[in-house]
Design a protein around this motif. Structure first.
Motif, short mmCIF file in Angstrom:
data_model
loop_
_atom_site.label_atom_id
_atom_site.label_comp_id
_atom_site.label_asym_id
_atom_site.label_seq_id
_atom_site.Cartn_x
_atom_site.Cartn_y
_atom_site.Cartn_z
N GLU A 1 -2.07 -4.35 0.10
CA GLU A 1 -0.84 -3.52 -0.15
C GLU A 1 -0.69 -2.54 -0.90
OE1 GLU A 1 0.56 -7.68 0.68
OE2 GLU A 1 1.67 -6.63 2.74
N LEU A 2 -1.13 -3.05 -2.16
CA LEU A 2 -0.91 -2.82 -3.10
C LEU A 2 -1.95 -0.94 -3.22
CD1 LEU A 2 0.05 -2.36 -6.25
CD2 LEU A 2 -1.92 -3.12 -6.74
N MET B 1 -0.09 1.58 -1.09
CA MET B 1 1.44 2.22 -1.92
C MET B 1 0.69 4.07 -2.18
SD MET B 1 2.76 -1.07 -3.09
CE MET B 1 3.63 -2.39 -2.17
N TRP C 1 7.93 -4.42 -5.95
CA TRP C 1 7.01 -3.56 -6.14
C TRP C 1 7.47 -2.20 -5.27
CZ3 TRP C 1 1.91 -4.39 -8.07
CH2 TRP C 1 1.70 -5.50 -7.71
N THR C 2 8.00 -2.42 -4.16
CA THR C 2 8.71 -1.03 -3.62
C THR C 2 9.64 -0.58 -4.09
OG1 THR C 2 8.59 -2.20 -1.42
CG2 THR C 2 9.48 0.09 -1.33
N GLY D 1 4.45 -5.00 2.80
CA GLY D 1 4.30 -3.99 3.03
C GLY D 1 2.73 -3.65 4.42
N VAL E 1 6.42 2.33 -5.47
CA VAL E 1 6.58 3.38 -4.85
C VAL E 1 7.31 4.33 -5.03
CG1 VAL E 1 6.63 3.55 -2.26
CG2 VAL E 1 5.45 1.48 -3.20
N ARG F 1 2.51 0.12 6.83
CA ARG F 1 1.46 0.75 6.27
C ARG F 1 0.79 0.55 7.24
NH1 ARG F 1 4.44 -0.65 1.02
NH2 ARG F 1 5.30 0.76 0.35
N ASN G 1 4.84 12.34 1.86
CA ASN G 1 5.39 10.33 1.99
C ASN G 1 6.27 10.68 3.52
OD1 ASN G 1 3.74 8.84 0.41
ND2 ASN G 1 4.77 9.46 -1.29
#
Ligand SMILES: CCCCCCCCCCCCC[C@H](O)CC(=O)SCCNC(=O)CCNC(=O)[C@H](O)C(C)(C)COP(=O)(O)OP(=O)(O)OC[C@H]1O[C@@H](n2cnc3c(N)ncnc32)[C@H](O)[C@@H]1OP(=O)(O)O
Length: 260
Positions: free
Chosen positions: A114-115, A118, A88-89, A144, A93, A148, A215
């Motif tokens: 979490e998604l 992102m 995912w990261t 995350g 991301v 996050r 970011n």
């Protein structure tokens, strides 16, 4: 490209991706991860696409988390051996440099929250609910959520949510800084698409660098962030779009962006 667990469509320069496992409240399984990664890679590679929106099918859930049924069957060592969730990261991301918006249309829990976090920013339906209830399953956020959420809403609220598994409604989420705006559910996707269209009409290089700057602020020290901001500003002043943007303002006309 057609997928089984997500839907994709393009409207002008905007790509709309919809998580589409309504029977399990859009729970995120390995197939969703693979298909979402591919869809974002297609978006990133298509020069005609400049902003994306991710939402969930139905009116009940954006995504109710990782697929618990799949996770419960997975041999524990495989999570570590396969470095599960790292994709995912890496693929969503880090590799997606164009802006994208999460339009949270309902439950965003565990991996679903979490998604959403992102994304570059979240637009929440007035019915949206956010949470990291993993503790109730004997685990913890794995993609995350603890990092996050804490950066977005602060330690106390993030700690309470992770330790109690409670949900946060849209009002609290906006008040806490987790979401940019609340939109009536019926208007959410259209508002997100309209917002994405506005972003897609901006100079694309400036859009990417504005995303990277913010970011950077989310992830580094103020001093390092100020240096990064200054360098990106300096690079942007050397672009054709900077000359075009300032000339367009003086000549009172719309800019014609080259993306360089
Ligand atoms: C091997 C790994 C798999 C994943 C690989 C790909 C990566 C995925 C993303 C990684 C995430 C990282 C790790 C993450 O931090 C961990 C988690 O996300 S753990 C899960 C956290 N989420 C939850 O605990 C929420 C669980 N759901 C609920 O609490 C409730 O469903 C609800 C949202 C409060 C709604 O309640 P109800 O209105 O009563 O609805 P139901 O409960 O009856 O649900 C309807 C239907 O949907 C199924 N379902 C709901 N949530 C999930 C889920 N997370 N996984 C699988 N299925 C889910 C539910 O079982 C019902 O189905 P039915 O029983 O009717 O067949």
């Amino acid at each position: 490209m057609t997928y089984e667990t997500i839907l994709t469509e393009t409207r002008g320069a905007v790509t709309l991706i919809t998580l589409n496992r309504p029977k399990s409240l859009n729970a995120l399984n390995s197939q969703v991860l693979a298909e979402l990664t591919d869809a974002f890679a297609q978006f990133e590679a298509d020069a005609s696409q400049r902003c994306a929106v991710l939402t969930g099918s139905g009116d009940k859930a954006f995504a109710a988390g990782a697929d618990i049924k799949e996770m419960s069957d997975k041999p524990p060592a495989d999570f570590y051996i396969e470095d599960f969730f790292s994709g995912w990261t890496a693929d969503i991301v880090k590799k997606v440099r164009k802006p994208w918006i999460a339009a949270v249309n309902g439950f965003a829990l565990g991996g679903g929250c979490e998604l959403a976090m992102m994304a570059d920013f979240i637009l929440a339906a007035d019915t949206a609910k956010f949470g990291q209830p993993e503790i109730k399953l004997g685990v913890a956020p794995g993609m995350g959520g603890s990092q996050r959420l804490t950066r977005a809403v602060g330690k106390s609220k993030a700690m309470e949510m992770c330790l109690t598994g409670r949900m946060m409604d849209a009002e609290e989420a906006e008040r806490s800084g987790l979401v940019a705006r609340i939109v009536p559910l019926a208007d959410l996707v259209e508002d997100a698409m309209k917002t994405a269209t506005t972003i897609a009409a901006m100079p694309p290089l400036a859009a990417m660098m504005n995303k990277e700057m913010v970011n950077t602020a989310f992830e580094t020290t103020l001093d390092q962030g100020l240096i990064a901001e200054r360098r990106m500003f300096q690079v942007l002043t050397a672009t054709e779009d900077k000359a075009e943007g300032m000339a367009a303002f003086v000549e009172k006309r719309a800019g014609n962006w080259k993306g360089r």
